[in-house]
Design an enzyme around this catalytic site. Sequence first.
Site, mmCIF file in Angstrom:
data_model
loop_
_atom_site.group_PDB
_atom_site.id
_atom_site.type_symbol
_atom_site.label_atom_id
_atom_site.label_comp_id
_atom_site.label_asym_id
_atom_site.label_seq_id
_atom_site.Cartn_x
_atom_site.Cartn_y
_atom_site.Cartn_z
ATOM 1 N N GLY A 162 -5.734 -4.067 7.484
ATOM 2 C CA GLY A 162 -6.782 -3.053 7.459
ATOM 3 C C GLY A 162 -7.850 -3.222 8.520
ATOM 4 O O GLY A 162 -8.313 -2.238 9.114
ATOM 5 N N GLY A 202 -11.192 -1.852 2.957
ATOM 6 C CA GLY A 202 -10.144 -1.790 3.981
ATOM 7 C C GLY A 202 -10.145 -0.455 4.712
ATOM 8 O O GLY A 202 -11.076 0.347 4.596
ATOM 9 N N ASP A 203 -9.072 -0.216 5.438
ATOM 10 C CA ASP A 203 -8.951 1.011 6.241
ATOM 11 C C ASP A 203 -8.646 2.249 5.403
ATOM 12 O O ASP A 203 -8.993 3.372 5.790
ATOM 13 C CB ASP A 203 -7.815 0.848 7.255
ATOM 14 C CG ASP A 203 -6.479 0.574 6.547
ATOM 15 O OD1 ASP A 203 -6.389 -0.462 5.847
ATOM 16 O OD2 ASP A 203 -5.553 1.392 6.666
ATOM 17 N N ARG A 237 -14.955 -6.264 -0.193
ATOM 18 C CA ARG A 237 -14.252 -5.940 1.065
ATOM 19 C C ARG A 237 -13.687 -4.512 0.990
ATOM 20 O O ARG A 237 -13.040 -4.128 0.030
ATOM 21 C CB ARG A 237 -13.119 -6.939 1.289
ATOM 22 C CG ARG A 237 -12.312 -6.724 2.576
ATOM 23 C CD ARG A 237 -11.037 -5.941 2.334
ATOM 24 N NE ARG A 237 -10.162 -5.905 3.495
ATOM 25 C CZ ARG A 237 -9.058 -5.178 3.575
ATOM 26 N NH1 ARG A 237 -8.686 -4.425 2.566
ATOM 27 N NH2 ARG A 237 -8.317 -5.194 4.663
ATOM 28 N N THR A 249 -0.607 1.832 7.001
ATOM 29 C CA THR A 249 -0.511 0.638 6.171
ATOM 30 C C THR A 249 -0.448 -0.569 7.091
ATOM 31 O O THR A 249 0.059 -0.481 8.205
ATOM 32 C CB THR A 249 0.720 0.667 5.251
ATOM 33 O OG1 THR A 249 0.863 -0.613 4.633
ATOM 34 C CG2 THR A 249 1.997 0.998 5.995
ATOM 35 N N GLY A 250 -0.989 -1.683 6.612
ATOM 36 C CA GLY A 250 -0.977 -2.885 7.441
ATOM 37 C C GLY A 250 -2.302 -3.613 7.338
ATOM 38 O O GLY A 250 -3.048 -3.439 6.377
ATOM 39 N N THR A 294 0.864 -1.196 0.000
ATOM 40 C CA THR A 294 0.000 0.000 0.000
ATOM 41 C C THR A 294 0.896 1.240 0.000
ATOM 42 O O THR A 294 1.987 1.208 0.555
ATOM 43 C CB THR A 294 -0.869 -0.017 1.276
ATOM 44 O OG1 THR A 294 -1.852 -1.022 1.134
ATOM 45 C CG2 THR A 294 -1.545 1.319 1.533
#
Length: 332
Positions: A253, A230-231, A228, A250-251, A200
């Site tokens: 989510g 994500g964050d 889906r 990042t990571g 990301t």
Amino acid sequence: MKYLATTLLLAVLLLTGCNQPETERTEWALALHGGAGTISKDIPDTLKQQYYDGLRQALRTGEIILREGGSALDAVEYVVRNLEDNPLFNAGKGAVFTAEGKHELDAAIMDGSTLGAGALTGLTTVKNPISLARIVMEESPHIFFSGVGAEEFANQTDVERVENDHFFTETRYQQWQRAQTGEANNYPKAAWTEGDYFGTVGAVALDINGNLAAATSTGGMTNKQFGRVGDVPIIGSGTYANHVAAISATGWGEQIMRNVSATTIANYMEFNGASLDEAIDFVLTQRLNPGDAGFIAVDAYGNISMKMNTAGMYRGSIDSNGNRVVMIWEDE
Ligand code: ASP
């Protein structure tokens, strides 16, 4: 007489502001990331070099804008565009595969000086999602478009469109194949620890006018299910900017979202008088679990923080004082 002298001294101090020494502000500052996760130190030297070069090139894009007095918003948009076009990263070209074997892209941008924001999820044909996010912010009464509606919004603009397979890369295809078999089916933890997700991209900046901005763009997580989200495009989770700080995450989510991580960092600073480093440490150690995430952030004084609780995070930063770094692992 004595009273008059004291009053005069106080008036002078108040007028010159000498009684309130201000923390000096760095003129401009920029940080970027290209994803956090289990990044093996065994990657070939040539690939390592490609990553460093990609990060440096993106930094340079932002540096030119900020050095010439450009806005934090322009800087974060163009840095992220640059990383979206780099197939090494999981955003734009090089995005990961969904469980259905497609690419669905998420992006968000936020202007800290106005709290203006634009976000998109589930894009399939927009070459540079971050630029469309900026158009959402500036030209639409809304903040967040999804799926079919997001594509419909894109139809009303002149952003560049591509076929979905434009985003294809062999590396991401192989990661998707691995994610569909054996252990990695334990979504998402197994493939996450295998190191198949990172990439990301995000940028945060402070400009010479004191404005903060943040931008993040991603293909999400390998093998993610239909629809889906994500964050990254959730304002306050993966992307946030206000008058205190600009943050891009990042990571994993789902973990970042649960803890509304980016806003928590800004609020922790504002409500507790904490520094940027302290606020990020709080979220990384008190809210998230080891291995979950990384953040890049800049505050209103130009302090930069890039921290993670993963083995690595592609990252870099530069400021008007001439500080410039590009790093991948924790211990560099
Ligand atoms: N946070 C992104 C997501 O969950 C993935 C990543 O940063 O690697 O969509």
